[in-house]
Design an enzyme around this catalytic site. Structure first.
Site, PDB file in Angstrom:
ATOM      1  N   SER A 148      18.380  58.699  45.148  1.00 32.30           N
ATOM      2  CA  SER A 148      16.935  58.545  44.956  1.00 32.30           C
ATOM      3  C   SER A 148      16.657  57.436  43.949  1.00 32.30           C
ATOM      4  O   SER A 148      17.242  57.424  42.856  1.00 32.30           O
ATOM      5  CB  SER A 148      16.327  59.862  44.452  1.00 32.30           C
ATOM      6  OG  SER A 148      14.942  59.717  44.197  1.00 32.30           O
ATOM      7  N   LYS A 160     -10.355  61.417  47.002  1.00 33.66           N
ATOM      8  CA  LYS A 160     -11.111  62.432  46.253  1.00 33.66           C
ATOM      9  C   LYS A 160     -11.496  61.981  44.846  1.00 33.66           C
ATOM     10  O   LYS A 160     -12.344  62.618  44.205  1.00 33.66           O
ATOM     11  CB  LYS A 160     -10.322  63.730  46.178  1.00 33.66           C
ATOM     12  CG  LYS A 160      -9.017  63.669  45.399  1.00 33.66           C
ATOM     13  CD  LYS A 160      -8.306  65.015  45.482  1.00 33.66           C
ATOM     14  CE  LYS A 160      -6.940  64.992  44.823  1.00 33.66           C
ATOM     15  NZ  LYS A 160      -6.249  66.294  44.969  1.00 33.66           N
ATOM     16  N   TRP A 171       8.725  59.668  48.846  1.00 33.67           N
ATOM     17  CA  TRP A 171       7.879  60.600  48.113  1.00 33.67           C
ATOM     18  C   TRP A 171       6.581  59.930  47.694  1.00 33.67           C
ATOM     19  O   TRP A 171       6.502  58.711  47.616  1.00 33.67           O
ATOM     20  CB  TRP A 171       8.602  61.203  46.909  1.00 33.67           C
ATOM     21  CG  TRP A 171       9.097  60.286  45.824  1.00 33.67           C
ATOM     22  CD1 TRP A 171      10.276  59.622  45.788  1.00 33.67           C
ATOM     23  CD2 TRP A 171       8.421  59.962  44.606  1.00 33.67           C
ATOM     24  NE1 TRP A 171      10.391  58.908  44.627  1.00 33.67           N
ATOM     25  CE2 TRP A 171       9.263  59.103  43.877  1.00 33.67           C
ATOM     26  CE3 TRP A 171       7.189  60.333  44.055  1.00 33.67           C
ATOM     27  CZ2 TRP A 171       8.917  58.578  42.632  1.00 33.67           C
ATOM     28  CZ3 TRP A 171       6.842  59.816  42.801  1.00 33.67           C
ATOM     29  CH2 TRP A 171       7.699  58.951  42.107  1.00 33.67           C
ATOM     30  N   ALA A 174       0.120  58.683  47.080  1.00 34.95           N
ATOM     31  CA  ALA A 174      -0.053  58.220  45.695  1.00 34.95           C
ATOM     32  C   ALA A 174      -0.617  59.318  44.797  1.00 34.95           C
ATOM     33  O   ALA A 174      -1.651  59.148  44.139  1.00 34.95           O
ATOM     34  CB  ALA A 174      -0.930  56.969  45.641  1.00 34.95           C
ATOM     35  N   TYR A 178      12.925  70.357  38.976  1.00 34.08           N
ATOM     36  CA  TYR A 178      11.528  70.731  39.169  1.00 34.08           C
ATOM     37  C   TYR A 178      11.266  72.098  38.535  1.00 34.08           C
ATOM     38  O   TYR A 178      11.901  73.091  38.891  1.00 34.08           O
ATOM     39  CB  TYR A 178      11.168  70.788  40.656  1.00 34.08           C
ATOM     40  CG  TYR A 178      11.255  69.471  41.393  1.00 34.08           C
ATOM     41  CD1 TYR A 178      11.364  68.248  40.718  1.00 34.08           C
ATOM     42  CD2 TYR A 178      11.231  69.427  42.780  1.00 34.08           C
ATOM     43  CE1 TYR A 178      11.447  67.048  41.395  1.00 34.08           C
ATOM     44  CE2 TYR A 178      11.318  68.228  43.478  1.00 34.08           C
ATOM     45  CZ  TYR A 178      11.425  67.042  42.780  1.00 34.08           C
ATOM     46  OH  TYR A 178      11.522  65.854  43.470  1.00 34.08           O
ATOM     47  N   ASP A 190      12.333  69.726  50.766  1.00 33.76           N
ATOM     48  CA  ASP A 190      12.933  68.958  49.678  1.00 33.76           C
ATOM     49  C   ASP A 190      12.537  69.537  48.332  1.00 33.76           C
ATOM     50  O   ASP A 190      11.370  69.841  48.084  1.00 33.76           O
ATOM     51  CB  ASP A 190      12.470  67.499  49.747  1.00 33.76           C
ATOM     52  CG  ASP A 190      13.054  66.666  48.623  1.00 33.76           C
ATOM     53  OD1 ASP A 190      14.212  66.223  48.750  1.00 33.76           O
ATOM     54  OD2 ASP A 190      12.359  66.456  47.602  1.00 33.76           O
TER      55      ASP A 190
END
Length: 336
Positions: A152, A216, A205, A209, A54, A49
Site C-alpha cells: 500500500s 455534501k 482507497w 475523497a 484500524y 478490506d
C-alpha cells in the site's frame, strides 16, 4: 456486481470492496457496522478490506464477527500490517519478521479465519531490510496462512524492488493500495505504468475523497452533523486538505455531470476511478446501509470520454497529480 482479476493472478474480486477504515470500532456502533456488512453482501460485494491498525485492532474484530457464518470460500478478506498496534511498543510496528509474523497471527484470530486472501504491507518500511520483509511474506504464503501478497502506497521504484525479490522467493506481488480519486491522481504518472509492467493492480482507497466528492460540503454552509469533517478522532484531519472554498465550489459543479450519467455524485466518483484499467477495485466505506447501495451503482458503469473531459474541465487545477506525493506516504522512521 462485476468482478475483476487482481493483478497477474487468478484471483477475482468484486470491483467494489467494502472497507472499514475510520468506521468499525470507532465512528460506527457494532450493530450499525454489521448492518453495513450485510448490505454489502446483499449488494454482491465479496471483497472486504481492513487493517490491524484500524481502531487499534478493533476494526478487524468487528469485521470478523460480521462475516461469521458466511461461506468463507465465497469471500476475499484483505488486511494489512505496518502501523503500531497493541500497547505500541518498539516492535509493535513496521515490517520486521517479528512484527509481520505476530501481526498475521493476531489478524487471523480477530478475523476468525484460517487464512488471509490478501496480506498487504501497509506502508514501506525504511528501517527494515526489504529482503527480511519479503522473506516473512514468502513464509506466510508457504504456510498457507496468506494466499496473496500486496502493498500500500509504495512508489514505482519500491514496487519494482519488491516484485523482484518476491519473484526470487517464489511468489508475486499482485496489488498496491493507493489513495486515488478525481481530486488525487498522483499514481497516474509513475505508479500505474510500473504496476502494469509488473502485473500489479491498484486497490484504491478514498475514491470519494473522504466524502468531499459527494457534494455534501457546501462553501459557506455549516458542516453536516456527524460528517467526516466534524470527526475529532482523525477524520477531520484527513479531509482538511479538501475543505477549501475553491475545491468545494468546483465539486458542486459536478452535480449536473452526475445527473447526466444517471448517478449520485458518490457513485460518479467511484465509477470514475474504475475507468482506469489498472484499478481492480474501489474501496468504499459506510456508516449506513443505504450508502452501500448507493455506491455499488458505480459497478459496471462506463463513462464516455466526453463526460470524463467535462469532469477534468470542472476540477481544473484543484487536481493533485504530482507523483512525488507517493514518496511522502511512508514515514522515514518508525514512530517508536
Amino acid at each position: 456486481m462485476e468482478f475483476r482479476y487482481l493483478g497477474n493472478s487468478g484471483l477475482k474480486i468484486s470491483e467494489i470492496t467494502y472497507g472499514n477504515w475510520l468506521t468499525h470500532g470507532s465512528q460506527v456502533e457494532n450493530e450499525q457496522a454489521h448492518a453495513c456488512v450485510k448490505a454489502s453482501l446483499e449488494a454482491g460485494i465479496t471483497t472486504f478490506d481492513t487493517a490491524d491498525v484500524y481502531a487499534n485492532t478493533k476494526a478487524e474484530t468487528v469485521l470478523g464477527e460480521a462475516l461469521k457464518g458466511e461461506r468463507r470460500e465465497s469471500l476475499e478478506i484483505f488486511t494489512k500490517v505496518f502501523g503500531p498496534i497493541g500497547p505500541k511498543g518498539h516492535n509493535d510496528l513496521g515490517l520486521s519478521r517479528k512484527h509481520i509474523m505476530e501481526a498475521a497471527h493476531g489478524s487471523l484470530s480477530r478475523l476468525q479465519t484460517d487464512y488471509i486472501d490478501l496480506y498487504q504491507a501497509h506502508r514501506y518500511d525504511y528501517e527494515t531490510p526489504l529482503e527480511e520483509t519479503m522473506q516473512a511474506f514468502a513464509d506466510l504464503v508457504r504456510a498457507g496462512k496468506v494466499l496473496y501478497v500486496g502493498v500500500s502506497e509504495w512508489t514505482a521504484d519500491q514496487l519494482r524492488d519488491g516484485a523482484a525479490l518476491a519473484k526470487e522467493l517464489g511468489f508475486q506481488l499482485i496489488s498496491n493500495q493507493p489513495q486515488y480519486s478525481m481530486l488525487w491522481r498522483v499514481i497516474e504518472g509513475e505508479v500505474v505504468p510500473a504496476s502494469k509492467e509488473l502485473g500489479i493492480s491498484q486497490v484504491v482507497w478514498s475514491p470519494i475523497a473522504q466524502g468531499v466528492l459527494t457534494g455534501k460540503y457546501v462553501p459557506g454552509q455549516e458542516l453536516p452533523e456527524g460528517s467526516r469533517a466534524t470527526d475529532d478522532k482523525g477524520g477531520a484531519n484527513m479531509i482538511a486538505r479538501w475543505m477549501k472554498d475553491d475545491v468545494l465550489e468546483r465539486v458542486q459543479q459536478l452535480k449536473p455531470i452526475a445527473d447526466e450519467a444517471g448517478l449520485s455524485m458518490a457513485a460518479l466518483a467511484i465509477a470514475w476511478v474504475l475507468q482506469n484499467d489498472n484499478v481492480a477495485t474501489a474501496i468504499i466505506g459506510a456508516s449506513r446501509p443505504e450508502q452501500v447501495f448507493d455506491n455499488v451503482a458505480a459497478a459496471g458503469v462506463t463513462l464516455e470520454p466526453a463526460l470524463l473531459a467535462k469532469i477534468d474541465d470542472v476540477l481544473g487545477d484543484a487536481v493533485v497529480s504530482d507523483p512525488a506525493k507517493t514518496l511522502e506516504s511512508s514515514p522515514k522512521t518508525r514512530e517508536v
